[in-house]
Scaffold this active site. Structure first.
Site, mmCIF file in Angstrom:
data_model
loop_
_atom_site.group_PDB
_atom_site.id
_atom_site.type_symbol
_atom_site.label_atom_id
_atom_site.label_comp_id
_atom_site.label_asym_id
_atom_site.label_seq_id
_atom_site.Cartn_x
_atom_site.Cartn_y
_atom_site.Cartn_z
ATOM 1 N N ASP A 9 0.864 -1.190 0.000
ATOM 2 C CA ASP A 9 0.000 0.000 0.000
ATOM 3 C C ASP A 9 0.895 1.233 0.000
ATOM 4 O OD1 ASP A 9 -1.891 2.131 0.740
ATOM 5 O OD2 ASP A 9 -3.238 0.461 1.236
ATOM 6 N N ASP A 10 0.542 2.239 -0.803
ATOM 7 C CA ASP A 10 1.372 3.444 -0.873
ATOM 8 C C ASP A 10 1.132 4.392 0.296
ATOM 9 O OD1 ASP A 10 -1.208 3.824 -2.062
ATOM 10 O OD2 ASP A 10 -0.532 5.775 -2.776
ATOM 11 N N ASP A 53 -2.821 -3.477 -2.598
ATOM 12 C CA ASP A 53 -3.691 -2.333 -2.841
ATOM 13 C C ASP A 53 -3.826 -2.092 -4.342
ATOM 14 O OD1 ASP A 53 -5.292 -0.163 -2.058
ATOM 15 O OD2 ASP A 53 -3.630 1.228 -2.322
ATOM 16 N N MET A 55 -4.960 1.120 -5.976
ATOM 17 C CA MET A 55 -4.575 2.452 -6.433
ATOM 18 C C MET A 55 -3.230 2.843 -5.848
ATOM 19 S SD MET A 55 -7.180 2.891 -8.289
ATOM 20 C CE MET A 55 -6.890 4.582 -8.821
ATOM 21 N N ASP A 330 19.741 -64.278 -17.868
ATOM 22 C CA ASP A 330 20.771 -63.596 -18.647
ATOM 23 C C ASP A 330 20.594 -63.972 -20.120
ATOM 24 O OD1 ASP A 330 23.901 -62.471 -18.259
ATOM 25 O OD2 ASP A 330 23.591 -63.767 -19.993
ATOM 26 N N ASN A 338 25.717 -57.137 -29.641
ATOM 27 C CA ASN A 338 26.217 -55.760 -29.679
ATOM 28 C C ASN A 338 27.372 -55.614 -30.660
ATOM 29 O OD1 ASN A 338 24.491 -54.411 -27.893
ATOM 30 N ND2 ASN A 338 25.660 -55.041 -26.093
ATOM 31 N N ASP A 347 19.846 -52.734 -27.878
ATOM 32 C CA ASP A 347 18.775 -52.087 -27.106
ATOM 33 C C ASP A 347 17.402 -52.594 -27.532
ATOM 34 O OD1 ASP A 347 20.683 -50.659 -25.750
ATOM 35 O OD2 ASP A 347 20.336 -48.757 -26.793
ATOM 36 N N GLU A 373 22.686 -57.113 -19.486
ATOM 37 C CA GLU A 373 21.713 -58.050 -20.060
ATOM 38 C C GLU A 373 21.171 -59.020 -19.018
ATOM 39 O OE1 GLU A 373 25.822 -59.899 -20.893
ATOM 40 O OE2 GLU A 373 24.918 -57.923 -20.661
#
Length: 459
Positions: A9-10, A53, A55, A330, A338, A347, A373
């Site tokens: 508030d001012d 506020d 204003m 496994d 791979n 993957d 794996e």
């Protein structure tokens, strides 16, 4: 419940008056002199509530509210607009700017404190979820901060024993939302909990003769399914004490009769936005918890989760509970996959193997990626003989059909070997259980692979 309140508030006399009222109720108060100062103080002090506020010089309350709600650092802080004006357009302008509520000067002490307390409860929940969400981002399981402010039209349950009034409220809401009355939801006031659990917000008339609105507020707050449901309570202009009591018992907001359709829409929008923000945070946290215990490549549980679950099952088995078997499996010659086809194909194989694994165990069994794996299936309340049957079924599904590779362009034959073991109470340990399964797996590998070996030690 105490909270940190930023008073903006001012006029110094107004600030001092509000500070005195709040300090008397043990709230921690800081002040700002205008909108720009409010933004800086909000970022620096992270208050629980902002009393703003309207204003003020340099930047008025409406603009400051918009700025605060736009900034991710402050968007979650509830804002109550305070003004000497009591015009409909001012209320609507404040609500549209993102304000959570609106108070008119001279401020009524009961209204002030009840609104601050009600909004503090929301902020407490939001802060806790934000802290957890921030922790998730720090460890990398959450990538962005959710906002959750937009979304589809809200499902609104209108509770009013005056059917004409309920229908009128529904007409006001149906332009932006999906309203329904208790009759539409197939519920009665006494069983409203079931209907309320399926909606985004409830608009509740407190003046009903067939039910106690305050009791209903308290009841819904005690139900797990509706604990966080926003409740917009409608009261008469003369029912100030009723409104304050409703806020204390769990109502999220108050709308005063006669109902202004635009204000109704604005308040519903504000409450739904807050709920979706909280829901979004919770969803992200649920996701982060899942990611923390999930292997990202295969979607199975990770080793951390596996170890935790095994410890719990082992304790139960050693104390006289049912036997727990594990299968350690496994993929045979996976290094050749791979080396010969590349890690992308590897993957693909791991993901497809995980899928076959999941489709051939019981819902109560727990499939985990043990590492590389290697995989483990935890089978509660399972004898070694039953585990052997499950293991053979999985092995046959792996050996029975080639794996699709290179996005479906090729096929690859894959087999698996497995070793199973079972708990041996009363002094067994997770390490010993895994060691027995690992020895059985080693024997399966040594004796030609593509087979299951069970360790019957202890029998």
């Amino acid at each position: 419940m105490s909270a940190r309140v930023l008073v903006v508030d001012d006029i110094e006399a107004n600030r001092k008056l509000l500070c005195a009222k709040l300090a008397h109720e043990y709230f921690q108060v800081t002040t700002a002199v205008d909108g720009l100062d409010a933004i800086d103080k909000a970022i620096a002090t992270e208050p629980d509530i902002i009393l703003l506020d309207v204003m003020m010089p340099r930047m008025d309350g409406f603009e400051a509210c918009r700025e605060l709600k736009f900034d991710p650092r402050t968007e979650h802080i509830p804002i109550v607009m305070v003004t000497a004006l009591n015009e409909r357009e001012d209320r609507l302008k404040g609500l549209r700017a993102g304000a959570d509520d609106f108070l008119t000067k001279p401020i009524n002490d009961l209204q002030l404190l009840s609104r601050v307390r009600a909004l503090s409860k929301y902020k407490l929940v939001a802060d806790e979820l934000r802290k957890r969400e921030a922790s998730g981002r720090r460890i990398g399981v959450i990538d962005v901060t959710p906002t959750g402010r937009g979304g589809n039209p809200a499902r609104v349950l209108v509770v009013d024993d005056n059917e004409r009034q309920a229908a009128r409220i529904c007409r006001y809401l149906e332009t932006d939302h999906k309203p329904m009355t208790l009759a539409n939801a197939g519920a009665k006031p006494g069983g409203v909990g079931a209907g309320a659990a399926t909606v985004d917000i409830m608009v509740l008339s407190l003046g009903g003769e067939k039910y106690d609105g305050l009791k209903l507020c308290a009841y819904l707050r005690n139900l797990e399914a509706t604990r966080d449901l926003p409740i917009l309570a409608i009261v008469g202009a003369e029912d100030e004490a009723l409104a304050v009591r409703a806020l204390d018992l769990g109502a999220s907001d108050i709308l005063v009769r006669p109902i202004d359709p635009e204000e109704l829409l604005a308040r519903v929008k504000t409450q739904v936005s807050k709920k979706r923000y909280i829901d979004s945070l919770r969803a992200r946290l649920d996701q982060s918890m899942e990611l923390a215990v999930t292997d990202q490549l295969t979607g199975l549980h990770n080793r951390r989760y596996m170890e935790n679950q095994l410890e719990q099952f082992m304790k139960r088995a050693n104390m006289g509970g049912g036997p727990v078997s594990i299968l350690l499996c496994d993929l045979d010659h996976f290094k050749k996959v791979n080396d010969g086809h590349g890690h992308d194909v590897g993957d693909e194989v791991l993901r497809q193997f995980s899928d076959r694994l999941m489709h051939n165990i019981r819902p109560s069994d727990i499939a985990c990626r043990y590492g590389g794996e290697e995989f483990m299936v935890i089978m509660p309340d399972t004898t070694i003989q039953m585990a052997q049957l499950t293991a053979e079924r999985i092995r046959e599904k792996v050996d029975g059909a080639p794996f699709s590779i290179n996005n479906g362009l090729g096929r690859l034959d894959v087999t698996m070997s497995g070793g199973a073991s079972v708990t041996f109470p009363p002094d067994d340990s997770v390490a010993q259980l895994i060691k027995r399964a690992d020895e059985a797996l080693y024997n399966a590998k040594e004796n030609g692979r593509n087979r299951i070996v069970c360790n019957f030690d202890g029998f």
